[in-house]
Design an enzyme around this catalytic site. Structure first.
Site, PDB file in Angstrom:
ATOM      1  N   GLY A 277       0.791  -1.223   0.000  1.00 36.87           N
ATOM      2  CA  GLY A 277       0.000   0.000   0.000  1.00 36.87           C
ATOM      3  C   GLY A 277       0.817   1.264   0.000  1.00 36.87           C
ATOM      4  O   GLY A 277       0.264   2.356   0.198  1.00 36.87           O
ATOM      5  N   GLU A 319       4.798  -5.970   0.708  1.00 35.96           N
ATOM      6  CA  GLU A 319       4.287  -6.259  -0.632  1.00 35.96           C
ATOM      7  C   GLU A 319       4.137  -4.975  -1.461  1.00 35.96           C
ATOM      8  O   GLU A 319       3.019  -4.541  -1.747  1.00 35.96           O
ATOM      9  CB  GLU A 319       2.933  -6.967  -0.534  1.00 35.96           C
ATOM     10  CG  GLU A 319       3.001  -8.329   0.110  1.00 35.96           C
ATOM     11  CD  GLU A 319       1.630  -8.942   0.354  1.00 35.96           C
ATOM     12  OE1 GLU A 319       1.583 -10.146   0.685  1.00 35.96           O
ATOM     13  OE2 GLU A 319       0.623  -8.217   0.231  1.00 35.96           O
ATOM     14  N   CYS A 394     -18.935   7.193 -23.428  1.00 35.33           N
ATOM     15  CA  CYS A 394     -20.267   7.757 -23.257  1.00 35.33           C
ATOM     16  C   CYS A 394     -20.604   7.867 -21.774  1.00 35.33           C
ATOM     17  O   CYS A 394     -21.550   7.252 -21.277  1.00 35.33           O
ATOM     18  CB  CYS A 394     -21.285   6.892 -23.996  1.00 35.33           C
ATOM     19  SG  CYS A 394     -22.911   7.630 -24.096  1.00 35.33           S
TER      20      CYS A 394
END
Length: 467
Positions: A277, A319, A394
Site C-alpha cells: 500500500g 508487498e 459515453c
C-alpha cells in the site's frame, strides 16, 4: 440537482474549479521529476522521451493510446526495495500489473511475488517463476485456484475464511498435498485513503477480525490441522499510504496476537507480513516515503513491538506493487478535440478530449484519483490554462485528469503524457464501449519491446458467438 446522463451521473453539484494544491506553473513544459521514471526527460526538440525513445516515435510505430514502461526504472525500484529491506521478504504485488515478462524481471531482481487470482498465478508459473516464492491472496479463492496453487507448491496461501480452510483441508486429504498457510487478519486500522482501498477496518470483506477473536480461532484451526503448516499472520491496511502510522498500529496488534498464540499453544509462529500500500507521487501534492525511509520506520516499529511483547522478531515481509511499477510507466494519448467551457466563477476551462479514457484508466472515476499530465510532442510558449483531460466514452465521469494546467495552444493531434500509469491502469482496463485495450511497451536503451500487444476489434469479436 445532479444532472443525469443516460449512462450515469455526472456529479456536478459541488462546484470547484481546481483543487487548492494546484498552482499555475511558471513553465508548463517543465517535468516534475518526482512523477516520472528516472530516464524520462524532454529532448532538444521539446519531445518527451523515455530511455532514449521519443514518445512521437513510439506512437508512430505502435499507435495511440499506449503505455510506455521504463524497464530500467522498474528494475531500479525493485532493487531499491530489496536493498532497503534486506533480511525481509519483499513480494511484488502482481495485481498492480503483471505479465510473463514482468514476472521474469521480478525473479531476476530476486523478489518474491504476490498473486490474487488463478490468472495471475498461471501467468507467474508460465513465466517460470519459482512457486515457493509465490504468495496467493483472495477472499474467495475457488477450489480450482486452490488446487492449482497446492499442486504447484506455492509457498504461502493466505487464508481468508473458515470456508477456505475447509476447502484446503479437503483438497489436501484427497490429493496427499500439504499447505503452507498464513492467516489474514484485520487489525482494525483504517488507513487515510479512499474507502474502497482501505482494507484493514472491521466492516469489509478481507480477513479475520482480531478484536472479536475470529483471528485466533482461525489460527488455532490451521495450526492443529494435519493438512497445514501455519507460518504466521498477514495484514494489509490499504493503498496509496504516505506514512507509517497505520503500520505501527497494525504491527502492535498483530504481534500481540502472535504473542497470545505462543502463550496459548507454546508455538512461536515464525512470520509476519505487513502488506503493502505504499504510495507514489501522482501530483506535486504527494510526498511518498522512499524505500529507505519506509525501511527505517518499519524496522524501528517491529523491533520495539517485539521487545514490548518479549518475543523474538519474526521474519518480516512487505508487498510493494504500485511503488515499483507505478512511476515506471506513462500513458500516451492523442488529442482529438479541445473545447473551452465557461465556469461559474467567470473563468474558463479547456476540455481536452483524447483517444483513451476510463476503459484504460478507471481509477479517476472509481476512486476520484488525481493525476498529472504534460504536452508531450513539443514545447509551447503559450501561457498555461486550466484544463481537464477527458476520454471518448459515453460517460460524463469519463475523466482522466481532473485538473491540470496545459499550454493554451494545445490542439488536435498533440500528444499528452500522463505519468504514474503503471499501476492499476492496464491491470484494471476494460473494453467499455467495445474499445480495444492499449498495448504495454517496455523501453530500454533505445529499444521498444511489446509486453502486451494492442487489442483489435477482431480480438473482441472472437468472443461474440452470435452471427
Amino acid at each position: 440537482m445532479t444532472h443525469m446522463h443516460v449512462a450515469g451521473a455526472i456529479h456536478a453539484d459541488a462546484f470547484q474549479p481546481s483543487p487548492q494544491w494546484l498552482k499555475r506553473p511558471d513553465d508548463a513544459n517543465a517535468l516534475d521529476k518526482r512523477l516520472w521514471s528516472h530516464t524520462t526527460k524532454r529532448n532538444s526538440d521539446g519531445v518527451i522521451e523515455v530511455a532514449g525513445i521519443p514518445v512521437t516515435d513510439a506512437v508512430e510505430q505502435l499507435g495511440s493510446p499506449l503505455y510506455l514502461m521504463d524497464e530500467a526504472d522498474f528494475r531500479r525500484r525493485a532493487r531499491d526495495f530489496a536493498t532497503a529491506f534486506a533480511g525481509w521478504d519483499v513480494y511484488y504485488a502482481g495485481k498492480a500489473f503483471l505479465t510473463r515478462t514482468v514476472a521474469r524481471w521480478i525473479a531476476e531482481e530476486r523478489l518474491s511475488l504476490d498473486v490474487c487470482s488463478g490468472g495471475e498465478l498461471t501467468t507467474a508459473l508460465r513465466a517460470g517463476f519459482d512457486p515457493v516464492k509465490i504468495g496467493i491472496h483472495g477472499n474467495n479463492k475457488s477450489v480450482t485456484e486452490l488446487a492449482d496453487a497446492l499442486k504447484a507448491g506455492v509457498g504461502h496461501i493466505i487464508v481468508d475464511s473458515l470456508d477456505e480452510i475447509e476447502r484446503i483441508e479437503q483438497l489436501c486429504r484427497d490429493n496427499d498435498w500439504h499447505a503452507r498457510v498464513m492467516v489474514r487478519v484485520t487489525p482494525g486500522v483504517e488507513a487515510h485513503t479512499h474507502q474502497y482501498i482501505a482494507t484493514a477496518h472491521e466492516d469489509q470483506k478481507f480477513g479475520f477480525s482480531i478484536t472479536n477473536n475470529q483471528a485466533m480461532v482461525a489460527m488455532v484451526r490451521c495450526h492443529y490441522s494435519p493438512s497445514m503448516t501455519l507460518l504466521g499472520l498477514h495484514s494489509h491496511i490499504g493503498s496509496q499510504i504516505f506514512d507509517t502510522g497505520g503500520f505501527e498500529v497494525a504491527a502492535r496488534r498483530t504481534m500481540k496476537l502472535l504473542a497470545q498464540f505462543a502463550e496459548a499453544t507454546g508455538v512461536q509462529l515464525p512470520e509476519l507480513n505487513l502488506g503493502g500500500g505504499f504510495g507514489i507521487a501522482y501530483t506535486n501534492a504527494d510526498n511518498p516515503l522512499t524505500p529507505d525511509e519506509l525501511s527505517r520506520n518499519l524496522r524501528d516499529i517491529t523491533t520495539l513491538e517485539a521487545r514490548a511483547h518479549q518475543m523474538p522478531l519474526p521474519r518480516l515481509a512487505i508487498e510493494p506493487g504500485r511503488a515499483i511499477v507505478g512511476p515506471s510507466t506513462m500513458a500516451v494519448y492523442t488529442v482529438g478535440t479541445v473545447k473551452p467551457v465557461d465556469l461559474e466563477d467567470g473563468s474558463q476551462r479547456n476540455y481536452v478530449s483524447v483517444d483513451g479514457g476510463m476503459s484504460d484508466n478507471i481509477r479517476p472515476a472509481l476512486y476520484a484519483a488525481q493525476y498529472s499530465a504534460n504536452l508531450a510532442n513539443r514545447n509551447s510558449a503559450a501561457p498555461p490554462v486550466l484544463s481537464r483531460i477527458v476520454g471518448k466514452h459515453c460517460e460524463g465521469g469519463d475523466i482522466l485528469v481532473h485538473d491540470v494546467f496545459l499550454p493554451a495552444d494545445t490542439r488536435p493531434g498533440d500528444l499528452i503524457a500522463v505519468p504514474g500509469a503503471g499501476a492499476y491502469s492496464r491491470a484494471m482496463a476494460s473494453n467499455y464501449n467495445h474499445t480495444p485495450r492499449p498495448p504495454v511497451v517496455a523501453v530500454r536503451d533505445g529499444e521498444l519491446t511489446t509486453l502486451l500487444r494492442r487489442e483489435t476489434l477482431d480480438d473482441l469479436l472472437a468472443l461474440d458467438v452470435g452471427e
